[in-house]
Design an enzyme around this catalytic site. Structure first.
Site, PDB file in Angstrom:
ATOM      1  N   TRP A 165       0.810  -1.221   0.000  1.00 10.78           N
ATOM      2  CA  TRP A 165       0.000   0.000   0.000  1.00 10.78           C
ATOM      3  C   TRP A 165       0.837   1.262   0.000  1.00 10.78           C
ATOM      4  CZ3 TRP A 165       1.795   2.591   4.113  1.00 10.78           C
ATOM      5  CH2 TRP A 165       2.371   1.823   5.131  1.00 10.78           C
ATOM      6  N   LYS A 189      -2.348  -8.714  -7.510  1.00  5.70           N
ATOM      7  CA  LYS A 189      -3.080  -8.726  -6.238  1.00  5.70           C
ATOM      8  C   LYS A 189      -2.593  -7.489  -5.486  1.00  5.70           C
ATOM      9  CE  LYS A 189      -3.154  -9.329  -2.300  1.00  5.70           C
ATOM     10  NZ  LYS A 189      -3.445  -8.187  -1.392  1.00  5.70           N
ATOM     11  N   GLU A 267      11.012  -7.860  -3.100  1.00  4.63           N
ATOM     12  CA  GLU A 267      11.450  -6.529  -2.644  1.00  4.63           C
ATOM     13  C   GLU A 267      10.879  -6.371  -1.241  1.00  4.63           C
ATOM     14  OE1 GLU A 267      13.439  -4.535  -4.180  1.00  4.63           O
ATOM     15  OE2 GLU A 267      13.510  -5.434  -6.163  1.00  4.63           O
ATOM     16  N   CYS A 301      10.258   1.803   2.374  1.00  3.32           N
ATOM     17  CA  CYS A 301      11.221   0.731   2.653  1.00  3.32           C
ATOM     18  C   CYS A 301      12.663   1.238   2.691  1.00  3.32           C
ATOM     19  CB  CYS A 301      11.087  -0.365   1.609  1.00  3.32           C
ATOM     20  SG  CYS A 301      11.201   0.288  -0.064  1.00  3.32           S
TER      21      CYS A 301
END
Ligand code: NAP
Length: 497
Positions: A165, A189, A267, A301
């Site tokens: 998200w 997905k 990732e 991240c």
């Protein structure tokens, strides 16, 4: 579902970009059960829309459609696939405002950041529309005079694309554009909290001329995601899983994919160090740390989770960083000048609170922030804390929030050891002007990506990815195309009569 004048569909210039269905074999469709799940705006917890709650059955339908469509798609020339991706790219650029609004409503990030992400997403459609023409093989000199050897690259097949998200659009184009370029069909997905950025991109891909069955999208609620994930990972017609998300989910998907020996790209989580050496340009280092730390409220991240500052400049750096952090505007992403939006869920807020209170209890000093903001329940104040040590959770766990923990160091050896003291290895940053030190530290840091005097380094032209528990494989650049290709070696014998 009907929407009144205040709802998302009505606010878009192009209302058809707001799609609340799955996309299977070229058709927008509901779940077979008719079940849906709700998607909320993290800024004010209002309902954004509803998506079908799919199961294994719809997932199999999407995989079968993709596999069937693949036969024709792989025969099309790279140039023709390139033209379709280029159309998609142009449609993304033509609809930046709508795509950004959708993203801000479901993810919460400020509109300016959402527009920035749509542009970032478009870099990958741009780059891979060009790379579609460049799936080069090799000619290899044979050891036998009578033989000739070549390699060719071919599309791997149906790809399961699972996205998070925090970058709901860019993580899709970074995977789907190279898959299409390589000649692969996909079943996407998207994250359950941000499906509408994904459906809007699929709508545009459909308009761009991507053939029926080549792009499919399945949505599923967080509680039922395992069923869809299991099918994607174990179905023998899916040849590759490309996942961006947390290390723990990635680990589980790798284990499941082992049953059918799939190629995987992972990732995963990060725990970036950002090091400020005593010879750094202090203002540049503060600027780099601000840009790095607070983008998407720290839910990135590659965000610095530990900021190491040399003891000689530590106090000055802390003061400057705290001042700038306290000046950031925390608000609903739709408001003018918003810089820090909400965290995605209450669970995310609780994790940040837990890391901050754990650090405080063990001796960390909060010099700005350290609490929920008045903007709303899910807004956390930009926070800077000093006296952080390696017995605190924040030293080892990804916080994923607007918290900058500062750690003092006195030597290069000490800081490299601390920076590498983690299971993660995604991105690392440092600020220094000493060319010898720059090379030594860049080589010594155990990370897949290094920023030297730079806090933001993502680009479509360089390979993005991590080492250790931050992942497998690379995205973007020439390497990003290879992730969706298999190499075939062809040997020709009997050349000299
Ligand atoms: P997450 O919980 O791992 O979820 C990522 C995706 O996996 C979502 O679509 C999620 O669906 C799905 N998922 C969860 N369980 C699944 C299962 N059993 N089978 C199949 N799919 C499943 O991660 P997140 O919280 O969305 O994202 C944050 C994490 O992503 C952080 O760790 C961050 O560092 C990492 N990240 C890494 C990169 C990178 O490039 N290395 C980039 C961005 C983010 P639901 O939404 O329904 O749960």
């Amino acid at each position: 579902m009907d929407f009144d004048e205040t709802d998302l569909g009505m606010q878009l210039k192009d209302k058809n970009l707001f799609r609340q269905q799955c996309f299977i074999d070229g058709k927008w469709t509901d779940s077979l059960s008719g079940e849906t799940f709700d998607v909320y705006n993290p800024s004010d917890l209002s309902l954004v829309g509803r998506m079908p709650n799919c199961s294994k059955i719809e997932t199999i339908k999407a995989i079968d459609a993709a596999n069937k469509a693949w036969d024709e798609w792989k025969k099309i020339s790279g140039k023709d696939r390139s033209l379709i991706i280029r159309n998609w790219h142009q449609l993304i650029l033509d609809n930046v405002d709508d795509l950004a609004l959708i993203m801000t409503l479901e993810n919460g990030k400020p509109i300016s950041d959402s527009k920035g992400e749509i542009m970032y997403a478009s870099w990958f459609t741009d780059w891979f529309s060009e790379e579609a023409k460049r799936a080069y093989g090799k000619t290899i000199p044979s050891t036998l005079a009578d033989r000739r050897i070549i390699t060719i690259k071919q599309p791997i097949g149906v790809c399961g694309i699972i996205t998070p998200w925090n970058f709901p659009s860019a993580m899709i184009t970074r995977k789907v554009a190279p898959a299409l370029a390589a000649g692969c069909p996909v079943v996407i997905k998207p994250a359950g909290t941000t499906p509408f950025s994904a459906t809007a991109l699929v709508e545009l891909a459909n308009r761009a001329g991507v053939p029926k069955g080549i792009i499919n999208l399945i949505s599923v609620s967080e509680k039922d995601v395992g069923e869809v994930g299991d099918e994607l990972c174990t179905n023998k017609n899916v040849r590759k899983i490309s996942f961006t998300g947390s290390t723990n989910v990635g680990r589980a998907l790798i284990a499941k994919s082992a049953s059918t020996i799939k190629k995987v790209s992972m990732e995963l989580g990060g725990h970036a160090p950002l090091i400020v050496f005593e010879d750094a340009d202090l203002d540049e280092a503060v600027k780099g740390a601000m840009a790095n730390k607070y983008r998407n409220s720290g839910q990135v991240c590659v965000s610095a989770n530990r900021i190491f500052v040399h003891e000689k400049i530590h106090d000055k750096f802390a003061e400057k960083l705290a001042k700038k952090s306290s000046e950031l505007k925390v608000s609903d992403g739709r408001k003018d000048g918003a810089q820090i939006g909400p965290l995605i869920t209450m669970a995310a807020v609780e994790k940040v609170q837990n890391h901050v209170s754990d650090a405080k209890n063990k001796g960390a000093k909060i010099i700005t922030g350290g609490d929920i903001d008045n903007a709303g329940k899910q807004f956390y104040k930009p926070t800077v804390m000093t006296n952080v040590t390696n017995d605190m959770k924040i030293f080892y766990e990804e916080t994923f929030g607007p918290v900058a923990p500062l750690i003092k160091f006195s030597s290069d050896e000490e800081v490299i050891k601390m920076a590498n003291d983690t299971n993660y290895g995604l991105a690392g940053y440092f600020f220094s002007k000493d060319i010898g030190r720059i090379w030594r530290v860049a080589e010594a840091l155990e990370y897949g990506m290094i920023g030297v005097n730079a806090g933001v380094i993502s680009t479509e032209v360089a390979p993005f990815g991590g080492i250790k528990e931050s992942g497998i494989g690379r995205e973007g650049a020439a390497e990003g195309l290879d992730e969706y290709l298999e190499i075939k070696y062809i040997c020709f014998d009997g050349i000299s009569n």
